[in-house]
Motif scaffolding. Sequence first.
Motif, PDB file in Angstrom:
ATOM      1  N   THR A 738      77.555 -41.674  20.149  1.00  0.00           N
ATOM      2  CA  THR A 738      78.193 -41.213  18.915  1.00  0.00           C
ATOM      3  C   THR A 738      79.039 -39.980  19.233  1.00  0.00           C
ATOM      4  OG1 THR A 738      76.255 -39.878  18.397  1.00  0.00           O
ATOM      5  CG2 THR A 738      76.350 -42.099  17.450  1.00  0.00           C
ATOM      6  N   LYS A 757      72.340 -48.446  23.266  1.00  0.00           N
ATOM      7  CA  LYS A 757      72.714 -49.044  21.991  1.00  0.00           C
ATOM      8  C   LYS A 757      74.213 -48.888  21.810  1.00  0.00           C
ATOM      9  CE  LYS A 757      72.099 -48.750  16.994  1.00  0.00           C
ATOM     10  NZ  LYS A 757      71.537 -47.963  15.860  1.00  0.00           N
ATOM     11  N   ASP A 760      78.160 -48.501  16.392  1.00  0.00           N
ATOM     12  CA  ASP A 760      78.696 -49.336  15.332  1.00  0.00           C
ATOM     13  C   ASP A 760      80.219 -49.216  15.329  1.00  0.00           C
ATOM     14  OD1 ASP A 760      76.210 -50.226  14.466  1.00  0.00           O
ATOM     15  OD2 ASP A 760      75.910 -48.450  13.177  1.00  0.00           O
ATOM     16  N   GLU A 763      81.873 -45.973  14.598  1.00  0.00           N
ATOM     17  CA  GLU A 763      81.580 -44.861  15.515  1.00  0.00           C
ATOM     18  C   GLU A 763      82.447 -44.887  16.762  1.00  0.00           C
ATOM     19  OE1 GLU A 763      76.864 -44.026  14.674  1.00  0.00           O
ATOM     20  OE2 GLU A 763      77.392 -45.797  15.876  1.00  0.00           O
ATOM     21  N   SER A 782      75.452 -57.300  20.224  1.00  0.00           N
ATOM     22  CA  SER A 782      76.563 -56.375  20.474  1.00  0.00           C
ATOM     23  C   SER A 782      77.920 -57.004  20.190  1.00  0.00           C
ATOM     24  CB  SER A 782      76.523 -55.880  21.930  1.00  0.00           C
ATOM     25  OG  SER A 782      75.359 -55.127  22.170  1.00  0.00           O
ATOM     26  N   LYS A 785      79.327 -56.420  16.866  1.00  0.00           N
ATOM     27  CA  LYS A 785      79.923 -55.091  16.676  1.00  0.00           C
ATOM     28  C   LYS A 785      81.325 -55.030  17.268  1.00  0.00           C
ATOM     29  CE  LYS A 785      75.522 -52.570  16.678  1.00  0.00           C
ATOM     30  NZ  LYS A 785      74.732 -51.479  17.304  1.00  0.00           N
TER      31      LYS A 785
END
Length: 919
Positions: A738, A757, A760, A763, A782, A785
């Motif tokens: 992030t 991870k 999103d 982000e 994934s 996304k």
Amino acid sequence: MAELAVSLVVEKLTNLLAQQASYMDGVSRKIVQLRNELRWMQSFIKDADMKQEDNDLMQQWVNDVRDVAYETEEVIETYVSKAAARSTFDLVTKPFYLYKVGKEIESIRMRIREISRRRNAYGVERNSRGEGRGVNERLRWWRQPSPHVEEDDIIELVEDTKALLTQLTSMESRRRVVSVVGMGGLGKTTLAKRLYNHNDVKNHFDCRAWIYVSKEFRRRDILQGIVTDVNALNRVEMEVLEKLKEEDLLKKLHEFLEEQRYLVVLDDVWSMEVWDCLEKAFPSGKTGSKVMLTTRNKEVALHADGEGIPHEPRILTENESLQLFCKKAFHGINSLPRELNKLGKDMVMRCGGLPLAVVVLGGLLSRKSKSTEEWHRVFRNITWHLTKGQDRIAAILSLSYNDLPSHLKSCFLYLGLFPEDVSVQTKKLIHLWVAEGFLLQEGEETAEGVAEKCLNELIDRCMIQVGRLSSLGRVKTVRIHDLLRDLAISQGREEIFLEIHHGNKAERSETISTKSRRHAIHSRYDRYVFLKKFAPHLRSLLFFNREYNVDVERKRMKIGFIEKKLNVIYKNFKLLRVLDMEGVRVVSLPDTIGSLIQLRYLGLRKTNLEEELPLSMGNLQNLQTLDLRYSCFLKRIPNVIWKMVHLRHLLLYTPFDSPESGHLRMDTLCNLQSLPYIEAGNWINNGGLANMTSLRQLGIDGLSREQVTSVISTMERLQDIQSLSLLLTEQEMFPILTGLSYCEHLQKLCFYGRIEKLPDPQEFPPNLIKLTLYNSELQRDSITKLERLPNLEMLVLGDGSYNWREMAFSSESFPKLEILKLHLLKELEDWIVEEKAMPKLKHLVINRCEKLKQIPDGLKLATTLKELEIVGMPVEFESRLRTKDFFEFKHIPSIKSTTDMLAIGNLIPRVYIFLPTFY
């Protein structure tokens, strides 16, 4: 060129007074006076620069102005160099140097006053105008074609003619502009003339007009020419045509064309001003009305019709050139006599596919005896014949050069330093231009940004050609036509701008000017000791030698011989700004390299440096670009980089064995823009990264999880970052990524390592267009996304990035994706692409995905797909593509495979190596 020289010196003196005040306090008043006198010259030097070609006195005067500007630069730079090099510039030595530089400045001011006096005495302003008109009129007469006279000796360009014919006869409701764009001599006018006289065109339009515009145009003359061609006035009105006001003439033409389906050809348009002052004369008229223009400047074409696609005729093939040459040289015969065959082909090759050059060469030889002796004589002097002996080519190509602004002239001439037929890396060229100081600042724009605009303008003006494009369409390399290169060298030598050396001689027989400021070595580098005599004036030295094998050379040269020769440069060329030794086989640099304190560009790419760089390199505080890429044996970078406070581009990457760099101190490099590769180290947390607020490109190798966190947290401060590559050490894992959403300018991301991870979509950087993933071990969800990234145009899923058996792209996913590359996805068996997924996909690469059974059925309807590359796939996969799936994918124009040699599209065997790209 004198205009640019004076402008740069004025700016340099202004900066000097502000930045080097401690050195200049004894002569600052004289420097201000000198700067002001040069500024006064600027007020009329541009006009004189344009007139000099046609007036010997003006040409001499312009040369004098240029020389005095160069002399000013040398005096000031020499003084600053000595002052900066002397640690004991104290009360004893400083008065002596101040007195000396003061006397030299006063001498220059006296020269400036004498130059001004001679200008008035010669009366060159009054004489130059009339003489210039005569030359321009002769050239205009040369260039002006008759649209109704057919040329017998031409080559039919079927594809170009067909494409333009389609545009001209299309039936749009509003008037459109069809443009033919290309360099001088490419045959734009000949092609336009063929179309103008084509039967389909004659039958399509109610009326037609052909107008030759040129640089020296008058709107009234153009309007009258169109009125006459289309018969817009009756007999009575024609008799009083000369008495009509210009606006009335435009109004009558507009009213007449409004009722017609018309074609107006504007031949040889040079500026947007031409279109601006004529546009109102061209109404929409009947459906299908057109204006066609020929121009050397793509910007002019797009200005006239922003929705149009300018057509650029291709150069002639070797066979077409030979055919045209035979028609001219042998009056219609289509083949060469056996005894002249090889010689004729060699000469035609020198024309580089430029129709005008072929025609002129053929015309020249048509008047010579058809003997091998006579043709050998022409061949030995072919460059002279093509650029000097035949005024028509020289004049037409020179028109484009003379039309350039002064800063673009310097950028164009610089390309003359590069060897013939070489592809020039655009990033390197831009760095060189910036180092030379050709480009004046434009507001907040970086010098590199200004340079890129200049590059694109030279491309739009057809002075240089696009070579290779990146996957996202950026220009990676450029080329220059041989004849334009010859023009650059010829003009560069006249301007004492450059000199080319081949062996121990220059590429010409005349005396080499000792004042030439830029030299290129195109030969063995053990023969340049003679360069010492150019030391006072030399600003740039570039090597283009690829002659020696490393091991053989070391034995023959007894290791160190070249380094000894290079000491000539380090010790004598104190004012050198550019030193590019790419490919020169050196194993070490001496301490004397640190004496080149004016150096802005140091290129050590592909050298054989073994030893650590000398600590004296810390003296190169003006350095902007340091290129150490592919210096295969260099093990460690000395910790002196922090002293190079003006450094903008630090290029270190060497595949598999880059030099140690993690220990470097970096906190002073606030001007750094490019750092495409560096090892992770303490510099990340010690203010090094946080202070690089100008950074555009960053690649870091060997990161720990904690260091990644530090890098990401710093990104908010790096508002200009455009490209980011992060590579983890083995066994490490990326933290939650992030914080990148703040980077509005970040367009390219590369992650090499396990990702805990995936962020999103919101982000990710909002304007991300390219994403590269290796060893990411993505989670199964994934893809859902990634497919929602709104601006993504290119996705690379590399080795270890996705280790699942199935992969699905849902409907309407990846809305802007144009390029998809799948490399070494070893577990992938089933790939599902739903209907309407990837609606803009153009290029697909599938590389060694060994378990993948077939190309997804969802791609069978992908009409946007233009290129499919299949690399190292199993025989069953290839066989299915050849047989069962053949008809479903035959709509793809290009299908390429490393193993398949059958005729599916264009099958070309290739070998691919995919590595993370740092630069």
